[in-house]
Design an enzyme around this catalytic site. Structure first.
Site, PDB file in Angstrom:
ATOM      1  N   GLU A 162     -43.437 -40.032  53.133  1.00 60.95           N
ATOM      2  CA  GLU A 162     -43.908 -41.146  54.147  1.00 60.95           C
ATOM      3  C   GLU A 162     -45.648 -40.929  53.332  1.00 60.95           C
ATOM      4  OE1 GLU A 162     -44.275 -37.180  56.338  1.00 60.95           O
ATOM      5  OE2 GLU A 162     -43.044 -38.796  55.162  1.00 60.95           O
ATOM      6  N   ASN A 163     -45.543 -40.705  51.940  1.00 57.42           N
ATOM      7  CA  ASN A 163     -47.194 -40.626  51.304  1.00 57.42           C
ATOM      8  C   ASN A 163     -48.527 -41.905  51.675  1.00 57.42           C
ATOM      9  OD1 ASN A 163     -45.243 -38.258  49.621  1.00 57.42           O
ATOM     10  ND2 ASN A 163     -44.878 -40.413  48.649  1.00 57.42           N
ATOM     11  N   GLU A 220     -40.920 -44.430  57.443  1.00 60.96           N
ATOM     12  CA  GLU A 220     -41.725 -43.346  57.137  1.00 60.96           C
ATOM     13  C   GLU A 220     -42.945 -44.352  56.808  1.00 60.96           C
ATOM     14  OE1 GLU A 220     -41.186 -41.266  55.137  1.00 60.96           O
ATOM     15  OE2 GLU A 220     -38.464 -41.324  55.632  1.00 60.96           O
TER      16      GLU A 220
END
Length: 873
Positions: A264-265, A298
Site C-alpha cells: 500500500e505504498n 491496498e
C-alpha cells in the site's frame, strides 16, 4: 546477510531517540550499481542520547556528511550505522551503493524481469539506505530518480510529480514529493517500461484524481478490471466510511516477482501481477473477485495504514486487521454478503485455527518476535479482522462509524496502537470494552460449549454457555474473553421466536463474558431449535449437540444464509468424523439416505440462490477437517472426503445433470448472478466427474473444456478431471499446457493442479516440473503454485507414510533459505506442526527440521519457526 536472532518484546518498546522530519532521496539507477544519496533533517528527541543509530543492511557506504561537513565519527556494526557526537538538529547526508540485481530476497530495491522496484515492509528500507527504519518515525519524502530513458522511460515514486528533465547522456530524471509524513516502510520506487492505462476519479469534494495502472508490455488488455475495481473502491470508501483520497494521482504497478500480494505504498501501490491482470481467457471468476478485494484492500490502507500507521510492528493488526475487515465489507456490499462471509469463515477454520494450534501461535498483537516477516499471518490479518468485526457487532454500524471518525480525528498523521483504536471505539460508543481488549493479547481458539434446557411448566428456555481456551505454545494460562454470540430460536414450523426475559426484549447477540453463564428466555411455547454463532459472530469453535434432524431443519428454515450453510457443515462434520473413525477401525463407511435426501432437497430448491447452493455442496477441505482431530490422519481424511463425493455423485447423478444444464450461461460477464450460476453448474460438473459412469463423466468434462469461452469453465473442467482422475485428465492438462506455456500467471493454475493431484505419483510429477521451462525458483508465484500447493493443499501426499514429502520440502527450503527466506518461511508451516500427527510422522518431521536447523547459513525467518517447533516437541 546479517542475522538478527534476538527476541524483541512488545513491552520493551521505547520511543526513538531521534526523528527525521524530512528526507530528500536521490537515486542514480543501475541494476548492478545504484547510487543512493539521502539527505535527512534529523532532530534529537531524547536529551540523554548522544549517538544516532541507523539501520542498514547489504549497503556499501561511500560518504557521510553532517551539515555539509565530512563526518568520520561513525562505525558500521551488525546491520547498524552508529554515528557519534551528533548535534541536536542537523542535516545528515549519506551516500551509499546497492546492487539490485543480486537482491533475490526481494526486499529493498530489486529487479523484477526488466523492472526495478521496491518492497520495504516490514524492514526493507534498510536495504536501500541507512535510516531509522521503524514505523514510528514519520518524514516527508522528496525523491529524485535518474536513469537511462530508453530502458526506464517511467520513473515513479510516492506523492505528486513536481519536476522532470532530460540529460545529455540519454538519461532522464523525475522528482516526486509526498506532502504527507510517512514511515520508511511506505516508500516506493519503480523504474521500467510499461503499457499504461489512464483514467480519472472525481472525489466527493470535487478533486480530480488521475489514475494510472502500469503493466508489462502487451498486458494492457488485462488491466480494465483492476481500474474498475479501483474506482469502485474509491467511491465505496467515501460512501461507507467518509474517506476521500488526498493526492493528485493514484498509481498501481503490476510486477511478476513479488513476495506478497500487494503493498500500500502511499500513492504508488506495487502489486503482484496476479492481483491486477485479468481477462476472460486467462482469469477465473475467483481471480476477478480476488483482484477486486486486493485492489480495495491496498486502496483502503490510504487511511487505515498510511495516514494513520502503526507505532511498532507488534501493532501490525491495527492496520491489517482493520483493513481486511474493510475489504471484506467492500466485497460484501458489492457482491454476495453470504458467500463472502462463508469463504472468510472457511479460511479461518481451515488455516487460522491450525495456526492457533501450532508452535507459532500468537495473539493478533504478538508479544515477542525474532523475525517480523514471520508475523504477517492469518492470525494478524484474518483473526484481526474478526476482532474488528466483533466490535462492529457489539457497537452496530452507527456507533462503529462514530468510533472510526474519532480514531481518525485523534490519530491522523501519527503512529498509533491497537489500544488507541479500541479506546476511540469505547469513547465514541460509551460501551465498556475493557474485557474485550483481551482479544488483542490472548492467543488460541476459544471453545464455546452450549447446553440447553427447556422448562415446559415455566415456558422457559435456558442456554448454559461456557468458554475455555486450551493452552497454546506461547501461553499456558487463559482467561475468559468477551464473546458476542449471535443466536436465533425457531419453533417447529420454522417461525422465529422473539427473544425476551422478564418482559423485556433480549438482543440476539448475547454477551458471553464469563467462564460459565446461563441465559434465560421466557414465553417459549415449545422446545425450540437454536441457531447458534450466526454469521460466525466470534472466531471460536462451537460445541452443541445438534441432532441430524435439527441440522436438516436449519438447512431448510434458518432465516440467515450463513446459518443454513453452517448447519450443512455441522451435518457433514458428524459423518466425516464418524467415518474417519470407522476407516481407522476397518469398518464400512456410511452416509445414510436421509442425509443425502436433505442435500437433494437443497439442490432442487428453486428459491435457493445458486451461489449459496454451490457453497452448500462444497465439502470442507482436508485441512479444515484436520482441525477436528487432536491427532490428524491425513490419509483417512482424504479417503472419507472422496467417499462422500462419490456417494453424492452416485445418489444424485440425475439431479446434478439437470441442474448442470439448467444453469448454463452463454455469454461471459463479470456479473454476480452469472457468477452464481457458473459456480453451481461447475459444482455439479465436479460431482458428475466422481460418478460411476466414467465414460459419461469424461464426455461432460471434455465437452466443457473444449467448448468453454472463459477460464472459469476451463479450470472447472480441468479441476474435475484431475480430482476424479478421469481418463481424459492427462490429455486435457497437455492441451492446457500447450496453449498457455508462455504465460506464467496462467500456467500457475496448471502447476497448482499438478501439485494438488490425488495421483499416487504426484511427488514424482512435482519434481519433474521443477525443470519446466515456465518454472523458476526465483519467482515467488511459481514457487507457491507448485511447491506451495503440494505442501499445503495436498496433505495426503505431503504426509505420505514414507516421509518423501518431508524430504522434498527440506530440499526446496535449503535452496530458498539462501535466495528468498520470506517464501521459505511461509512454505515450512505444515512441517512445524509435527505434534498433530502420529509418532511415525512426528519422528520423520522432527528429523527433517533437525536437518534444516543444521544449515550453516540458516535465515532468521526459518530459525525462529524451526526453533519454536523443536522446543514445542
Amino acid at each position: 546477510m546479517t542475522q538478527q536472532r534476538q527476541e524483541k518484546y512488545r513491552q520493551d518498546y521505547q520511543a526513538p531517540d531521534y526523528t527525521i522530519t524530512d528526507i530528500e532521496l536521490d537515486f542514480e539507477l543501475d541494476p548492478a550499481t545504484t547510487i543512493v544519496t539521502a539527505i535527512s533533517q534529523v532532530k534529537r528527541l531524547n536529551s540523554q542520547a548522544n549517538r544516532l543509530i541507523l539501520d542498514g543492511e547489504n549497503l556499501i557506504l561511500r560518504t557521510i556528511h553532517i551539515d555539509d561537513e565530512p563526518w568520520s565519527a561513525y562505525r558500521e556494526e551488525a546491520g547498524k550505522l552508529i554515528i557519534e557526537s551528533v548535534p541536536d538538529t542537523f542535516v545528515l547526508k549519506i551516500v551509499n551503493e546497492i546492487n539490485p540485481l543480486k537482491n533475490t530476497a526481494l526486499e529493498g530495491l530489486y529487479v523484477s524481469a526488466d523492472v526495478l522496484c521496491t518492497q520495504c515492509e516490514a524492514e526493507g528500507f534498510r536495504h536501500i539506505t541507512y535510516y531509522l527504519d521503524r514505523p514510528d518515525v514519520l518524514a516527508r519524502f522528496t525523491t529524485s530518480i535518474t536513469a537511462d530513458k530508453t530502458r526506464y522511460p517511467y520513473l515513479l515514486s510516492n506523492g505528486n510529480q513536481i519536476d522532470k528533465g532530460e540529460k545529455e547522456d540519454g538519461r532522464h530524471w523525475v522528482k516526486w514529493q509526498d506532502p504527507f509524513p510517512k514511515p520508511s516502510y511506505l516508500f516506493a520506487l519503480v523504474a521500467g517500461d510499461f503499457d499504461v492505462l489512464y483514467d480519472n476519479f472525481v472525489s466527493q469534494s470535487g478533486r480530480n484524481v488521475t489514475l494510472a495502472l502500469f503493466v508489462d508490455k502487451g498486458n494492457l488488455d488485462r488491466a480494465d478490471w483492476a481500474m474498475v475495481s479501483l474506482k469502485n473502491a474509491m467511491r465505496w470508501d467515501e460512501t461507507r466510511f467518509g474517506y476521500e483520497y488526498d493526492l493528485d494521482i493514484y498509481m498501481i504497478v503490476a510486477v511478476d516477482f513479488f513476495n506478497m500480494g500487494a503493498m500500500e505504498n502511499k500513492g504508488l501501490n506495487i502489486f503482484n501481477a496476479k492481483y491486477v491482470l485479468a481477462k476472460t481467457e486467462t482469469a477465473t471468476d475467483k481471480d476477478y473477485l480476488n483482484i477486486e478485494a486486493v485492489i480495495g484492500h491496498e486502496y483502503f490502507h490510504n487511511w487505515t495504514g498510511n495516514r494513520i500507521t502503526c507505532r511498532d510492528w507488534f501493532q501490525l493488526s491495527l492496520k491489517e486487521g482493520l483493513t481486511v475487515f474493510r475489504d471484506q465489507e467492500f466485497s460484501s456490499d458489492l457482491g454476495s454478503r453470504s458467500v463472502n462471509r462463508i469463504e472468510n469463515v472457511r479460511l479461518m477454520r481451515a488455516q487460522q485455527f491450525a495456526e492457533d494450534a501450532s508452535p507459532m501461535a500468537h495473539p493478533i498483537r504478538p508479544e515477542k518476535v525474532i523475525e517480523m516477516n514471520n508475523f504477517y499471518t492469518l492470525t494478524v490479518y484474518e483473526k484481526g479482522a474478526e476482532v474488528i468485526r466483533m466490535l462492529h457487532t457489539l457497537l452496530g454500524e452507527e456507533l462503529f462509524q462514530a468510533g472510526m471518525k474519532l480514531y481518525t480525528a485523534r490519530h491522523d498523521g501519527s503512529a498509533a496502537t491497537c489500544d488507541d483504536f479500541v479506546q476511540a471505539m469505547q469513547d465514541a460508543s460509551n460501551i465498556d470494552l475493557t474485557l474485550f481488549r483481551r482479544w488483542y493479547s490472548q492467543s488460541g481458539t476459544p471453545l464455546v460449549t452450549v447446553r440447553d434446557e427447556y422448562l415446559a411448566d415455566k415456558q422457559q428456555y435456558l442456554l448454559h454457555i461456557s468458554q475455555t481456551t486450551a493452552p497454546t505454545a506461547d501461553q499456558a494460562e487463559k482467561l475468559p474473553l468477551h464473546i458476542p454470540l449471535d443466536i436465533e430460536l425457531y419453533d417447529t414450523k420454522g417461525h422465529v421466536i422473539p427473544l425476551q426475559h422478564n418482559g423485556h426484549a433480549v438482543h440476539s447477540v448475547l454477551n458471553v463474558v464469563k467462564a460459565h453463564q446461563t441465559f434465560v428466555f421466557d414465553q417459549v411455547n415449545s422446545r425450540p431449535i437454536p441457531s447458534l454463532l450466526r454469521e460466525f459472530s466470534a472466531p471460536v469453535k462451537l460445541d452443541y449437540l445438534y441432532t441430524d434432524e435439527q441440522l436438516a431443519f436449519l438447512m431448510q428454515y434458518a432465516s440467515n444464509e450463513f446459518a443454513r450453510w453452517d448447519a450443512v457443515q455441522s451435518l457433514l462434520a458428524i459423518y466425516i468424523k464418524d467415518n474417519v473413525v470407522r476407516l481407522q477401525q476397518r469398518e464400512d463407511l456410511i452416509l445414510p439416505l436421509p442425509i443425502i435426501d436433505a442435500f437433494r432437497a437443497v439442490l432442487l430448491d428453486e428459491a435457493c440462490d445458486p451461489a449459496l447452493k454451490a457453497q452448500l455442496f462444497t465439502l470442507p477441505s482436508e485441512n479444515e477437517v484436520a482441525e477436528w482431530f487432536e491427532i490428524i490422519d491425513p490419509i483417512a481424511i482424504h479417503v472419507v472426503i472422496n467417499f462422500i463425493c462419490q456417494k453424492f455423485a452416485t445418489e444424485m447423478a440425475d439431479e446434478f445433470i439437470a441442474v448442470y444444464h439448467a444453469n448454463k450461461v452463454t455469454k461471459y460477464r463479470i456479473d454476480h448472478g452469472d457468477i452464481a450460476k457458473r459456480s453451481l453448474r461447475n459444482k455439479c460438473l465436479f460431482y458428475l466427474a466422481f460418478g460411476h459412469d466414467k465414460q459419461q463423466a469424461d464426455k461432460y468434462v471434455s465437452e466443457q473444456y473444449y467448448q468453454a469461452n472463459n477460464m472459469t469453465d476451463t479450470m472447472a473442467a480441468l479441476t474435475a478431471a484431475v480430482a476424479a482422475q478421469l481418463p481424459s485428465s492427462q490429455q486435457l492438462m497437455a492441451a492446457f499446457e500447450q496453449r498457455w506455456r508462455h504465460d506464467g500467471l496462467t500456467m500457475d493454475k496448471w502447476f497448482m493442479l499438478q501439485a494438488s493431484s490425488p495421483a499416487k505419483n504426484v511427488l514424482t510429477t512435482v519434481r519433474s516440473l521443477l525443470t519446466h521451462p515456465t518454472f523458476s525458483m526465483e519467482n515467488p508465484n511459481r514457487v507457491r503454485a507448485l511447491i506451495g500447493a503440494f505442501v499445503a493443499q495436498n496433505p495426503s501426499a505431503f504426509h505420505a507414510a514414507e516421509g518423501t514429502g518431508y524430504q522434498f520440502l527440506v530440499e526446496m527450503l535449503t535452496i530458498l533459505n539462501s535466495s528468498n527466506p520470506q517464501v521459505a518461511s511461509r512454505l515450512i508451516e505444515p512441517l512445524i506442526r509435527l505434534k498433530r500427527y502420529d509418532e511415525t510422522r512426528q519422528n520423520q518431521m522432527y528429523l527433517a527440521l533437525k536437518q534444516l536447523q543444521g544449515l550453516s547459513d540458516l535465515s532468521a525467518d526459518l530459525f525462529e519457526k524451526i526453533t519454536k517447533a523443536l522446543e514445542n516437541q
